[in-house]
Design a protein around this motif. Structure first.
Motif, PDB file in Angstrom:
ATOM      1  N   PRO A 257       0.816  -1.218   0.000  1.00  0.00           N
ATOM      2  CA  PRO A 257       0.000   0.000   0.000  1.00  0.00           C
ATOM      3  C   PRO A 257       0.847   1.264   0.000  1.00  0.00           C
ATOM      4  O   PRO A 257       0.510   2.245  -0.702  1.00  0.00           O
ATOM      5  N   PHE A 258       1.963   1.237   0.759  1.00  0.00           N
ATOM      6  CA  PHE A 258       2.839   2.410   0.776  1.00  0.00           C
ATOM      7  C   PHE A 258       3.347   2.719  -0.620  1.00  0.00           C
ATOM      8  O   PHE A 258       3.313   3.841  -1.089  1.00  0.00           O
ATOM      9  N   TRP A 259       3.786   1.627  -1.205  1.00  0.00           N
ATOM     10  CA  TRP A 259       4.373   1.803  -2.532  1.00  0.00           C
ATOM     11  C   TRP A 259       3.335   2.369  -3.484  1.00  0.00           C
ATOM     12  O   TRP A 259       3.562   3.363  -4.165  1.00  0.00           O
ATOM     13  N   LEU A 260       2.152   1.756  -3.447  1.00  0.00           N
ATOM     14  CA  LEU A 260       1.098   2.208  -4.353  1.00  0.00           C
ATOM     15  C   LEU A 260       0.717   3.658  -4.077  1.00  0.00           C
ATOM     16  O   LEU A 260       0.677   4.500  -4.956  1.00  0.00           O
ATOM     17  N   LEU A 261       0.497   3.954  -2.793  1.00  0.00           N
ATOM     18  CA  LEU A 261      -0.005   5.274  -2.440  1.00  0.00           C
ATOM     19  C   LEU A 261       1.022   6.369  -2.715  1.00  0.00           C
ATOM     20  O   LEU A 261       0.714   7.410  -3.296  1.00  0.00           O
ATOM     21  N   PHE A 262       2.262   6.090  -2.258  1.00  0.00           N
ATOM     22  CA  PHE A 262       3.247   7.165  -2.388  1.00  0.00           C
ATOM     23  C   PHE A 262       3.785   7.290  -3.798  1.00  0.00           C
ATOM     24  O   PHE A 262       4.139   8.373  -4.251  1.00  0.00           O
ATOM     25  N   LYS A 263       3.794   6.149  -4.501  1.00  0.00           N
ATOM     26  CA  LYS A 263       4.124   6.241  -5.922  1.00  0.00           C
ATOM     27  C   LYS A 263       3.106   7.136  -6.610  1.00  0.00           C
ATOM     28  O   LYS A 263       3.425   8.004  -7.422  1.00  0.00           O
ATOM     29  N   ARG A 264       1.835   6.900  -6.235  1.00  0.00           N
ATOM     30  CA  ARG A 264       0.774   7.663  -6.868  1.00  0.00           C
ATOM     31  C   ARG A 264       0.905   9.141  -6.524  1.00  0.00           C
ATOM     32  O   ARG A 264       0.791  10.020  -7.366  1.00  0.00           O
ATOM     33  N   GLN A 265       1.250   9.351  -5.235  1.00  0.00           N
ATOM     34  CA  GLN A 265       1.399  10.751  -4.811  1.00  0.00           C
ATOM     35  C   GLN A 265       2.523  11.416  -5.590  1.00  0.00           C
ATOM     36  O   GLN A 265       2.412  12.550  -6.057  1.00  0.00           O
ATOM     37  N   ARG A 266       3.609  10.576  -5.743  1.00  0.00           N
ATOM     38  CA  ARG A 266       4.761  11.131  -6.447  1.00  0.00           C
ATOM     39  C   ARG A 266       4.397  11.444  -7.900  1.00  0.00           C
ATOM     40  O   ARG A 266       4.706  12.522  -8.427  1.00  0.00           O
ATOM     41  N   ALA A 267       3.690  10.474  -8.471  1.00  0.00           N
ATOM     42  CA  ALA A 267       3.289  10.663  -9.853  1.00  0.00           C
ATOM     43  C   ALA A 267       2.387  11.882  -9.977  1.00  0.00           C
ATOM     44  O   ALA A 267       2.533  12.721 -10.868  1.00  0.00           O
ATOM     45  N   LYS A 268       1.477  12.000  -9.024  1.00  0.00           N
ATOM     46  CA  LYS A 268       0.538  13.113  -9.044  1.00  0.00           C
ATOM     47  C   LYS A 268       1.281  14.442  -8.893  1.00  0.00           C
ATOM     48  O   LYS A 268       1.055  15.395  -9.643  1.00  0.00           O
ATOM     49  N   GLU A 269       2.238  14.403  -7.932  1.00  0.00           N
ATOM     50  CA  GLU A 269       3.020  15.603  -7.706  1.00  0.00           C
ATOM     51  C   GLU A 269       3.752  16.000  -8.992  1.00  0.00           C
ATOM     52  O   GLU A 269       3.779  17.170  -9.395  1.00  0.00           O
ATOM     53  N   ALA A 270       4.312  14.907  -9.610  1.00  0.00           N
ATOM     54  CA  ALA A 270       5.075  15.169 -10.841  1.00  0.00           C
ATOM     55  C   ALA A 270       4.154  15.806 -11.880  1.00  0.00           C
ATOM     56  O   ALA A 270       4.481  16.842 -12.491  1.00  0.00           O
ATOM     57  N   SER A 271       2.960  15.208 -12.054  1.00  0.00           N
ATOM     58  CA  SER A 271       2.084  15.741 -13.092  1.00  0.00           C
ATOM     59  C   SER A 271       1.548  17.114 -12.704  1.00  0.00           C
ATOM     60  O   SER A 271       1.464  18.028 -13.498  1.00  0.00           O
ATOM     61  N   GLU A 272       1.195  17.233 -11.386  1.00  0.00           N
ATOM     62  CA  GLU A 272       0.702  18.544 -10.945  1.00  0.00           C
ATOM     63  C   GLU A 272       1.779  19.612 -11.146  1.00  0.00           C
ATOM     64  O   GLU A 272       1.526  20.707 -11.621  1.00  0.00           O
ATOM     65  N   GLY A 273       3.011  19.174 -10.769  1.00  0.00           N
ATOM     66  CA  GLY A 273       4.137  20.099 -10.919  1.00  0.00           C
ATOM     67  C   GLY A 273       4.280  20.525 -12.398  1.00  0.00           C
ATOM     68  O   GLY A 273       4.443  21.685 -12.727  1.00  0.00           O
ATOM     69  N   GLY A 274       4.126  19.496 -13.260  1.00  0.00           N
ATOM     70  CA  GLY A 274       4.253  19.739 -14.693  1.00  0.00           C
ATOM     71  C   GLY A 274       3.193  20.741 -15.168  1.00  0.00           C
ATOM     72  O   GLY A 274       3.483  21.701 -15.881  1.00  0.00           O
ATOM     73  N   GLU A 275       1.955  20.483 -14.639  1.00  0.00           N
ATOM     74  CA  GLU A 275       0.879  21.357 -15.070  1.00  0.00           C
ATOM     75  C   GLU A 275       1.108  22.785 -14.597  1.00  0.00           C
ATOM     76  O   GLU A 275       0.859  23.756 -15.318  1.00  0.00           O
ATOM     77  N   GLY A 276       1.592  22.826 -13.354  1.00  0.00           N
ATOM     78  CA  GLY A 276       1.763  24.149 -12.719  1.00  0.00           C
ATOM     79  C   GLY A 276       2.849  24.959 -13.421  1.00  0.00           C
ATOM     80  O   GLY A 276       2.741  26.171 -13.542  1.00  0.00           O
TER      81      GLY A 276
END
Lengths: 811, 316, 264, 187
Positions: free
Chosen positions: C244-263
Motif C-alpha cells: 500500500p505504501f508503494w502504491l499510495l506514495f508512488k501515486r502521490q509522487r506521480a501526481k506531484e510530478a504531473s501537478e508540478g508539470g501542469e503548474g
C-alpha cells in the motif's frame, strides 16, 4: 487386624468396605498392589462414594450409608444359596454345627426382634441365645449342618430374607454390581483361595457398628478366610497407636490388656472378680495371673496377698457405656459431675459427636489440663470465634508436649506389631514428653498427699512409681518382671528379683511376677533378629522372611508372643495340613509331633490330631470355635436396622433402628442439645470422613503448610443431581445443616456421588471431611457440629457415618 | 493462574513495535517519494531509539535477575527468538545512535574560532557520514526484523493463543506499522517533528500536506489490513487450533479479555480511527484534531492488542 | 545410558505423597490455596511446586472415572525450554534438562514455551505479592539420582506407581503393563512419552487418551515453526504493508510530478 | 490475632524460598556430572506418627536437633521407603513455628494465655487434681461395696501417644480413682 499389612500381598480378593486405604492407610496399597501384580488379585470397593481407593479398584459398588448389614447379609445369603462356603472350615472351625436353645427366635419370627426383648429397658434377656448342652455341659452339635436348630440352619433362615432384590432396594446397590461383588468374593470360599475384608470407621461408626463388624467376620468364617494368609478380619485402625492406646486401656470399661474394669455390681472383691471374669476354657483361664501381675506392677510392695493385691485401690464402675462412655462422659461434664478434665492429645471440640454440645460442655468445667503439641479448638475453646471468654470460668493449663519424633516410645501398628521409636529430634522450647510431665504431676501429687493426706492417700502414695520418667524401667514394668527369686519344682531358679519375664506364660497369680500389660510381655526382652543378634524384641530390624509370606518375624514384636496372624491354626485344615502350598503358614509336623511353620502357632504347640480340641483354633473362646452365632446386645446375628436418622423406613422389619441404643435428650429442642432430625426437614444422608492429606481432628496436620496447601479447607461433596436440585455450582459456598447446627463450607459437585434408588425413592448422600475447625492454616466448618449424639448399642461409638442434613446455598 | 509476563512486557512489545514501525514507515515514504522526505527517517530514528531504549529497560526490569541482563549478549541463539530479538534490539538502537551521530556531524557547524570538544568529535566522524545511507537500509532491515520479532516471540511458544499461528507475527507486524505511522503522524502534527528537524540542521520545513493526506489513506489501508489479519487470526485459532485454540478465542471474545478486545482493540484501535480517518480523508484539508485523535487511538489500540494477546494468552 | 521415570497412572491413587515429597526434599515452601471445588491443589505447577497430581473426572456411561496425572517436567529430548532460552542457561546434561540457576536471567520465555506447563519463574513473596526469579522446575532430584538415590517422588510412592531406571528398561516395563491393561478391560491403555518430542524421560502408562488426562495428545516443540513465523512477519511487513505504501506514495509522487508539470 | 497472614503461612513452611540451586553447568553435556547432595538424607530411624501402617521413617537433623529431611526407610518391610504426604510432612510437624513451646495458663474469664514455667504450673495442676479428687471421692457405693473412685475428674487420652505414655496415663488415672477414662478408640 487379625493379619499384618504385609500379608495383604497373599490375598486373592481384597474387599474394602467401610474403609478407604488409598487415602487413610496408603502404605497398605503397596501390598495390595503387590497381590494384584503377583497373584492377579482383585480389589473391590464398596462405599457410598467413589473414593480414591475406588478409582483404582477392579470393582466399585455403591452402598447407602448405614446398610452394611443388608449388604453382608445378602452376601452370606448368596454364599449359602449357592453352596460356596468353605465346608471343612465351617464344620470344624466354627460354631455352625452347634445347636441353639429351642426357645431362640429371631427377626424372621418376631418382626425384627430376637427373643427376650424388654421394651421397657430396651434390652434383651439373652437366656435363649445359648447353645444346647447335654447333661455334662457339652454342647450338642450336628456336623451335617442339617438340624434346624443348628447355627448354620438358623443363619440360613435368618439371611434368606436378604435377597439380591432386598440388597438392591435397601442399599441402593445396583443388582449387577452386587452380583459382581458377590461372585468375586464368594470365590474365596475355595479352600486354596483367601480373601480379606478391610474395614475401618465406615464400618464401626454406626448405631449398628458392632454388628457390621460381626457380619463381615461371619462372612470370613463362612468362606474360611480367617486365620489364614491373605485373609482375616482387618480393622484398619485409625491412628498410629490406637491399637496400643486401646491395649493400654484408655477406656472406661477395661484395664490394660482387655480385662474388665471392676464393677461394683459384680465384683465386690478380688475373689469375686476372678470368679466371674475367668472363663472355664480357652486361654483366658489364666486371667488371675494377668490381673495379679498387673496389680503388682501398679502397687508393688503395697500389693500383697493379704490386701487382695490392692484390688480395692482400683476404682470400680457402676454402669456401662450409657454411664461412662464418651457421649455419657460429656453429659457428665455438661451436668457438672465432672469438674476437672485432663486431656492428653485429644480434641473433642473437633472430633467429638455433636461437637457444639461437647464444646459447650467444656465451658462448665472448673479446670482443664491439656497436654498438646499445637493449638486446637479444644485448647482454646474459651476463645472460639462464637464465644465470649469473659463468660467462661474454666481455668486451663496448657502443657506443651514433645511430638512423636521428639521422645522415646513404642507404638503398635494395626497388625499388633510393636515398634520402637527413638528420640530423633529436639522438642521446641519448653515442650517435653508426656511421661516426663505426668511424672512431674505425680511427684507433686505425692508430695501433697504426703503432707496433707486426703482421700485414700494409700492408693496414690502406694503406687509403684520407682520408674519415674525412666523410659527403660517403664518398658520393663510393662513387659513384666519377677518380683522375687522364684524356683521351679526341681529347685532351679527360674527368675530372680527384677529380672524381666520372657513372656506371659511365666506370669503367676501369687505376686511373684509383676506385669503392666500381659499381651506385651516379651516385647522388651532380647530376642533373635534372625541373624543371631540378640536385640530388644521391639527394636529388632531383622529382614528375614521365612516362607516369603510377609510375616517378617524378626522385625519388631507382634503381640501376643510375636504372633503375626492370630487364629493361625486355621491356616491348616482339620488334619493339620496346609490348605494349599503357597499359603502354608503353620502345619502339624507329624514326625516332630508339633506345630511348625513360619509363624508362632496360635495354638498349643504339641496338640496333635486325635487330641481333644485339635480343631478348636479360636483359643481365646471357651468353645474354641469361630462364632457365627455370637451374642451381642442386639442379637446373635446382625440384623439390618436403619441409622437413627434415616430418610427411609426399614424394609426388613417394623423395627426402625437398633432397639438397644440409648437415646439422649439433654437440652433437646434447644440450639445446642441432643437433637435428632427427621427426613422431612433434613432429607439428605451425610457421612463424615478423612482425607489423605489431613489427620483426625487436625492437631497434627492443619498447621502444616505442605498439607494445608493440598487440602486448605472444609468442603462438602455432592452429586450433580443434588446440586442442580439446590441450585448449587461447584466451588460455591454452601450451608450444611442438621438438627445439631450448621456449617458453611465449599461445595464440591462431583459425579463421584450418585443419588441412591432406595425402595423406589431417590436418596441423596453428601460427605464432609471432619478435620477442620477455626484453628490452623487449613480450616473451615467443623463437620462434627452436625453429627448426632448417639452411639452403637455395644460400644457407644458415635454414628458419624449416617445422619441427616440439608444443604443450601450460602448467601 | 500466574502471569509470567505482565504490563512491562505488554508495553515493551507495544513500543518496540511502534519504534520499528515508525522507522519502517518513514524510510519507505522517503524512498517511495524519491528521497523527498529525508527528514522523516531522521525524525523516526530520533523517536524510535529512545523508545527502544525504554523498551529494553522495561525488558530488563521484567527479568528475575536484572543484573544478569548482560548474559543475553554472550550467546547468539538462532533458535531463541528472544536471543535474536535482544540482538536486533541492540543493533537497532546502536545503529540508530550511530545514524543520529553521523547526521548530527554533517549538520554541525563548528565555530571556527573556538574548537570545542563537540566540534572536534564532529570533525572526526564526519567522513563516515557517507555510509549513513547504507546504515539506514540496515536500520530498515532491523526494523522489519524488530516488528516481526514481537510476534515471533509469542508464537514460538506453547500457549494456545500464540503458538505456531502464522498470522500472529503478521498481526503484530501490521499493528506495529500502523502504530508506528500513527506515532509519526502525531509527531509531525504536533510540531515536535519540526523541532526534531531543527536538531539536524533542517529548517523546520513542514511535511507537505499531500504526504500527510497520503499517510491518512495509508493508515486506512493499514487498518483494513489489520482487521483482515485479525479476523484471519481469530478464525485460525477458533477453527484450526483444536479445543485449546477455541478456549483461547473464548478468552479473547467472551472471557477475561473481552472488554479489552472489543472495547480496546476493535473499537478504540480499529473502528473509531477508521471512521475518523475516512471522514477526514474525504475533506480536502484534514481536520487536525481528528487526525490527532485517530492516531492516538491507533496507538492505544496497539497497546490493547498487546495486552489482550499477551495477558490473555497466559490465561488459557 | 539414560534414565527415565515411569509413571503408571493406572496405579496412582492420588495420595499426593510425591507432591509433598518433592517439596520436602527440594525445600520448596507451600503455596496458599483455597478449595475451588476440587481435590486438586495447588491448581497449577509453579516455581515452588514442581510436581503435582492433576485430578480429572470423567463419566463413561453410568460409571465414573477419576483420572490422576502426575504432572512435572518431562525432560524432553527436544526440549522447547532449552531451544528458546536466550542465554543458554537451560541445557541438557545427559537426559536431564536443567536450568543453570547462576546463569538464568529469569526472562520467563521457557515458561511460555513449555508444552507441559512444567517450568515457572514467578514466586509468591512473603507479603502475598509476586516476584519474578530464575526459572525452576523438576530436576529429577539430580543431586539424589546422580548419587544412586531414587528421585524423592519415586521413592515415596505407596502405590508403587512410580519407577526410575534405565529408559529402555522402563519402556519395556511400561509396554508390558499397557499390554496387561489392554487385556483386562482398558482397551484405550497407552504409553505416552516414548516418541513424543524426540522421547520424553517421563513415561506414562495411561488408561485413557492423553488428552483425557489433560496432556497434549501431540505435544509440539515451541520453535518447530519458528522459521515460518519469521517469514510470516517479514512477508507481512514487505508485501502486505509495503505494497500500500508503494502504491499510495508512488501515486502521490506521480501526481506531484504531473501537478508540478501542469503548474509550471 | 487469629487470622493467619501470608507471612505466617510461608514461615510455617519451615523452609526458605530458595529451592535447590544447581551449580553452573557446561551446556549440552552428554555425560551427567555428579551433583553433591544438597542436604543429608538422614540416618535416624523412627516410625510414622499418622496412620496405623507403622511405616519406617528416615530423619536427618541439623546441629540443633531440628529436622531438615524426612523420608521413608527403605529397609522397613511395611513401606520399603514409601510414604504418604502426611508422613513426609513430619518435618514440618516437628519444626512448625505454630507448635506449642511454652507452658501456659488461662485464668478464669481471661481472654489471653499467660506464660509460666513448669515449676509454677505443675504445683497448680497437682493442687487442682488433688482438691477435686478429695472433694468428689467416693469410698463405697450405696450398697456398701468399696468403689474408691472419683466422678469429678475425667481423663481423655490420645491415640497418637506412645504405649508407654498411655500406660503411665492409665496407671496414674486409675490410681487416682478415675472412672471417666476415654479416648479416640471410642469415637
Amino acid at each position: 487386624m487379625t493379619n499384618q499389612w504385609r500379608d495383604l500381598k497373599n490375598s486373592d480378593v481384597v474387599l474394602v468396605c467401610g474403609a478407604n486405604p488409598s487415602e487413610n492407610h496408603p502404605a497398605s496399597m503397596f501390598h495390595i498392589n503387590k497381590a494384584r501384580d503377583e497373584r492377579g488379585a482383585k480389589l473391590i470397593v464398596v462405599d457410598p462414594r467413589f473414593t480414591r481407593t475406588a478409582s483404582t479398584a477392579e470393582i466399585y459398588a455403591p452402598l447407602r450409608s448405614g446398610t452394611d448389614i443388608a449388604f453382608y447379609g445378602g452376601l452370606m445369603n448368596y454364599v449359602m444359596e449357592n453352596n460356596l462356603y468353605h465346608e471343612e472350615y465351617v464344620v470344624n472351625f466354627t460354631n455352625a454345627s452347634f445347636l441353639i436353645d429351642e426357645g431362640f427366635q429371631g427377626p424372621v419370627d418376631l418382626d425384627g426382634y430376637y427373643s427376650g426383648f424388654n421394651a421397657e429397658t430396651q434390652s434383651y434377656d439373652k437366656s435363649t441365645w445359648a447353645y444346647q448342652t447335654n447333661g455334662d455341659g457339652n454342647v450338642l452339635r450336628d456336623e451335617t449342618l442339617q438340624d434346624p436348630s443348628c447355627v448354620y440352619q438358623l443363619l440360613k433362615k435368618h439371611y434368606a430374607r436378604y435377597t439380591i432384590e432386598m440388597v438392591e432396594s435397601v442399599c441402593g446397590m445396583p443388582r449387577d454390581k452386587f452380583l459382581e461383588v458377590a461372585q468375586a468374593f464368594a470365590a474365596t470360599g475355595a479352600p486354596e483361595k483367601t480373601g480379606t475384608i478391610m474395614y475401618a470407621m465406615g464400618g464401626t461408626q454406626h448405631t449398628v457398628g458392632t454388628q457390621n463388624v460381626r457380619a463381615l467376620a461371619m462372612v470370613q468364617l463362612l468362606l474360611g478366610n480367617t486365620g489364614r494368609p491373605g485373609g482375616g478380619v482387618n480393622a484398619l485402625r485409625g491412628e498410629s497407636n490406637v491399637q496400643g492406646s486401646t491395649d493400654m486401656a484408655i477406656l472406661f470399661h477395661i484395664i490394660p490388656a482387655y480385662m474388665a474394669t471392676p464393677n461394683a455390681a459384680k465384683h465386690k472383691d478380688l475373689a469375686e472378680y476372678l470368679e466371674k471374669e475367668t472363663p472355664s476354657g480357652g486361654y483366658w483361664v489364666n486371667k488371675p495371673k494377668f490381673l495379679v501381675s498387673l496389680l503388682k506392677a501398679w502397687w508393688g510392695e503395697s500389693a500383697t496377698a493379704r490386701n487382695d493385691f490392692a484390688f480395692d485401690y482400683l476404682p470400680k464402675i457402676s454402669g456401662g457405656i450409657d454411664t461412662y462412655a464418651w457421649i455419657a462422659m460429656f453429659h457428665a461434664i455438661n451436668e457438672g459431675t465432672v469438674k476437672g478434665l485432663w486431656v492428653m492429645g485429644q480434641n473433642p471440640a473437633v472430633g467429638g459427636p455433636n461437637a457444639r454440645f461437647e464444646k459447650k460442655a467444656l465451658e462448665k468445667l472448673d479446670w482443664m489440663v491439656v497436654q498438646e503439641i499445637a493449638p486446637t479448638a479444644t485448647t482454646d475453646f474459651w476463645r472460639a470465634p462464637d464465644v465470649d471468654p469473659a463468660s467462661i470460668q474454666t481455668e486451663v493449663f496448657l502443657l506443651p508436649a514433645a511430638d512423636a519424633m521428639e521422645k522415646e516410645g513404642t507404638i503398635v501398628t494395626s497388625g499388633r506389631l510393636i515398634q520402637y521409636r527413638p528420640k530423633v529430634a529436639e522438642p521446641p522450647g519448653q515442650a517435653m514428653g508426656d511421661i516426663e510431665m505426668m511424672d512431674l504431676i505425680y511427684r507433686d501429687l505425692a508430695k501433697l498427699y504426703e503432707a496433707e493426706g486426703g482421700a485414700l492417700p494409700e492408693a496414690v502414695l502406694g503406687l509403684n512409681w520407682s520408674h519415674g520418667a525412666d523410659f527403660e524401667k517403664i518398658c520393663q514394668e510393662i513387659n513384666g518382671y519377677w518380683t522375687e527369686e522364684v524356683t521351679d519344682d526341681d529347685g532351679n531358679v527360674v527368675g530372680t528379683a527384677g529380672e524381666m519375664v520372657a513372656n506371659f506364660t511365666k506370669l503367676k497369680d501369687d505376686g511373684s511376677t509383676a506385669c503392666g500389660n500381659w499381651i506385651y510381655s516379651g516385647y522388651w526382652v532380647p530376642a533373635d533378629d534372625g541373624d543371631g543378634n540378640m536385640v530388644t524384641a521391639s527394636k529388632r530390624r531383622g529382614q528375614k522372611d521365612p516362607g516369603d509370606l510377609g510375616m517378617n518375624p524378626y522385625w519388631g514384636f507382634s503381640w501376643p508372643v510375636n504372633r503375626r496372624i492370630i487364629y493361625n491354626r486355621c491356616s491348616a485344615d482339620s488334619k493339620g495340613n496346609p490348605w494349599s502350598e503357597d499359603k502354608a503358614l503353620i502345619w502339624w509336623d507329624a514326625a516332630e509331633e508339633k506345630w511348625t511353620g513360619y509363624d508362632v502357632p496360635d495354638f498349643s504347640k504339641t496338640k496333635g490330631p486325635g487330641d481333644a480340641g485339635f480343631n478348636d483354633p479360636f483359643i481365646m473362646l471357651p468353645e474354641g470355635k469361630g462364632r457365627i452365632f455370637g451374642v451381642r446386645n442386639e442379637g446373635p446375628f446382625p440384623e439390618h436396622y436403619e441409622p437413627l436418622e434415616s430418610p427411609v423406613t426399614n424394609a426388613l422389619s417394623s423395627v426402625q433402628f437398633n432397639p438397644v441404643v440409648k437415646r439422649w435428650d439433654v437440652d433437646s429442642g434447644q440450639d445446642v442439645g441432643d437433637n435428632i432430625g427427621t427426613s422431612d426437614q433434613f432429607p439428605i444422608v451425610c457421612s463424615t470422613y478423612r482425607l489423605c492429606e489431613h489427620w483426625q481432628a487436625g492437631g497434627m496436620s492443619v498447621w502444616l503448610p505442605w498439607l494445608a496447601e493440598t487440602q486448605p479447607e472444609t468442603f462438602v461433596e455432592m452429586s450433580p443431581e443434588l446440586a442442580q436440585e439446590k441450585g448449587i455450582a461447584n466451588g460455591e459456598r454452601v450451608i450444611v445443616s442438621s438438627a445439631r447446627g450448621e456449617i458453611e463450607v465449599v461445595a464440591m459437585v462431583t459425579a463421584r456421588f450418585k443419588p441412591f434408588a432406595v425402595n423406589g425413592k431417590t436418596v441423596h448422600q453428601v460427605g464432609i471431611p471432619w478435620h477442620f475447625s477455626w484453628q490452623g492454616l487449613a480450616k473451615g466448618g467443623t463437620a462434627n457440629f452436625l453429627t448426632p449424639h448417639v452411639g452403637d448399642g455395644n460400644t457407644g461409638i458415635p454414628e458419624y457415618k449416617a445422619f441427616l442434613v440439608d444443604v443450601r446455598k450460602a448467601v | 493462574m500466574t502471569l509470567t509476563w505482565k504490563w512491562e512486557l505488554v508495553i515493551y512489545l507495544w513500543i518496540a513495535g511502534i519504534a520499528g514501525g515508525a522507522f519502517f514507515t518513514a524510510f519507505l515514504i522517503d524512498r517511495f517519494t524519491g528521497r523527498k522526505h529525508e527528514q522523516l527517517p531522521k525524525i523516526a530514528v530520533f523517536t524510535s531509539v529512545p523508545l527502544v531504549l525504554l523498551g529494553s529497560l522495561l525488558l530488563v526490569f521484567d527479568l528475575g535477575e536484572q543484573l544478569r541482563a548482560w548474559h543475553l549478549f554472550t550467546r547468539f541463539r538462532v533458535s531463541s527468538p528472544m536471543s535474536m530479538g535482544s540482538w536486533i534490539l541492540l543493533l537497532f538502537a546502536l545503529n540508530g545512535v550511530v545514524m543520529i551521530a553521523l547526521w548530527w556531524s554533517k549538520s554541525f557547524e563548528p565555530s571556527e574560532a573556538k574548537p570545542t570538544v563537540l566540534s572536534r568529535v564532529a570533525r572526526v566522524i564526519r567522513p563516515a557520514a557517507a555510509v549513513v545511507g547504507i546504515l539506514s537500509w540496515i536500520e530498515f532491515a532491523l526494523a522489519v526484523l524488530l516488528i516481526a520479532y514481537t510476534g515471533v516471540l509469542l508464537s514460538a511458544t506453547n500457549q494456545p493463543m500464540w503458538s505456531g499461528i502464522l498470522l500472529l507475527p503478521a498481526l503484530f507486524v501490521a499493528s506495529a506499522i500502523s502504530t508506528g505511522m500513527a506515532l509519526l503522524v502525531l509527531v509531525l502534527r504536533t510540531g515536535l517533528g519540526r523541532l526534531l528537524n531543527h536538531l539536524f540542521g533542517g529548517k523546520g520545513e513542514p511535511i507537505p500536506s499531500e504526504t500527510m493526506h497520503t499517510m491518512g489513506i495509508a493508515s486506512i489501508a493499514l487498518g483494513i489490513i489489520e482487521i483482515v489479519v485479525l479476523v484471519g487470526y481469530i478464525v485460525w485459532l477458533a477453527f484450526f487450533s483444536g479445543a485449546a485454540g477455541a478456549a483461547a478465542v473464548a478468552v479473547l471474545l467472551t472471557g477475561p479479555m473481552s472488554l479489552i478486545f472489543w472495547g480496546g482493540v476493535v473499537l478504540v484501535g480499529l473502528v473509531i480511527p477508521l471512521v475518523l480517518e475516512v471522514v477526514s480523508a474525504r475533506g480536502k484539508e484534514a481536520v487536525v484534531g481528528s487526525v490527532l485523535a485517530s492516531a492516538s487511538l491507533i496507538l492505544l489500540g496497539g497497546l490493547f492488542l498487546r495486552a489482550a494477546v499477551l495477558l490473555g494468552g497466559q490465561m488459557v | 545410558m539414560a534414565n527415565a521415570m515411569l509413571i503408571d497412572e493406572s496405579r496412582c491413587m492420588a495420595c499426593r505423597g510425591c507432591q509433598v515429597a518433592c517439596k520436602q526434599w527440594n525445600d520448596n515452601p507451600a503455596e496458599e490455596t483455597h478449595n475451588w471445588g476440587s481435590y486438586e491443589n495447588p491448581p497449577e505447577l509453579s516455581a515452588i511446586t514442581w510436581t503435582k497430581i492433576k485430578f480429572t473426572e470423567k463419566k463413561e456411561g453410568d460409571e465414573v472415572k477419576w483420572l490422576f496425572l502426575k504432572q512435572g517436567c518431562m525432560h524432553c529430548t527436544e526440549a522447547s525450554c532449552e531451544a528458546v532460552c536466550p542465554t543458554g542457561a537451560i541445557s541438557h546434561q545427559g537426559q536431564y534438562v536443567l536450568v543453570d540457576q547462576e546463569w538464568c536471567i529469569g526472562c520467563g520465555y521457557c515458561v511460555a514455551a513449555c508444552p507441559f506447563d512444567a517450568i515457572h519463574s514467578i514466586f509468591e513473596s512473603e507479603d502475598g505479592g509476586e516476584q519474578k526469579a530464575t526459572a525452576r522446575k523438576c530436576v529429577f532430584c539430580v543431586d539424589r539420582t546422580t548419587n544412586d538415590l531414587p528421585p524423592a517422588c519415586v521413592k515415596t510412592c505407596p502405590a508403587n506407581a512410580l519407577g526410575w531406571g534405565d529408559r529402555d528398561a522402563m519402556l519395556a516395563k511400561a509396554k508390558e503393563r499397557v499390554g496387561v491393561l489392554q487385556a483386562s478391560g482398558f482397551p484405550k491403555a497407552n504409553l505416552y512419552g516414548e516418541h513424543e518430542l524426540g522421547g520424553l524421560h517421563r513415561l506414562y502408562v495411561l488408561v485413557d487418551r492423553p488428552s483425557a488426562y489433560g496432556l497434549p495428545d501431540a505435544p509440539k516443540h515451541a520453535t518447530s515453526t519458528v522459521g515460518a513465523q519469521w517469514l510470516s512477519g517479514i512477508v507481512t511487513a514487505g508485501v502486505v504493508a509495503a505494497v500500500p505504501f508503494w502504491l499510495l506514495f508512488k501515486r502521490q509522487r506521480a501526481k506531484e510530478a504531473s501537478e508540478g508539470g501542469e503548474g509550471q | 490475632m487469629l487470622e493467619i497472614s501470608r507471612r505466617q503461612f510461608l514461615k510455617g513452611s519451615g523452609v526458605s524460598t530458595g529451592a535447590l540451586l544447581l551449580p553452573p553447568m557446561v551446556p549440552g553435556r552428554q555425560e551427567v556430572p555428579t551433583f553433591a547432595l544438597h542436604k543429608k538424607v538422614g540416618e535416624a530411624r523412627t516410625i510414622c506418627p499418622y496412620c496405623s501402617c507403622g511405616c519406617g521413617l528416615l530423619i536427618a537433623t541439623d546441629s540443633t536437633g531440628h529436622i531438615i529431611n524426612s523420608e521413608g526407610d527403605p529397609d522397613h518391610p511395611n513401606n520399603r521407603g514409601a510414604l504418604d504426604p502426611k508422613s513426609i510432612s513430619v518435618r514440618q510437624l516437628s519444626t512448625s513455628p505454630h507448635r506449642l513451646s511454652k507452658v501456659m495458663r488461662r485464668a478464669p474469664g481471661a481472654s489471653e494465655w499467660e506464660e509460666m514455667t513448669w515449676e509454677e504450673a505443675i504445683p497448680l495442676v497437682a493442687r487442682r487434681i488433688k482438691d477435686t479428687r478429695d472433694d468428689t471421692f467416693q469410698t463405697t457405693d450405696d450398697n456398701g461395696v468399696t468403689v474408691n473412685r472419683t466422678n469429678g475428674i475425667a481423663f481423655i487420652g490420645g491415640a497418637a501417644n506412645n504405649d508407654e505414655d498411655c500406660y503411665i496415663a492409665v496407671k496414674l488415672a486409675r490410681a487416682l480413682g478415675l472412672v471417666y477414662i476415654e479416648h479416640q478408640a471410642r469415637i
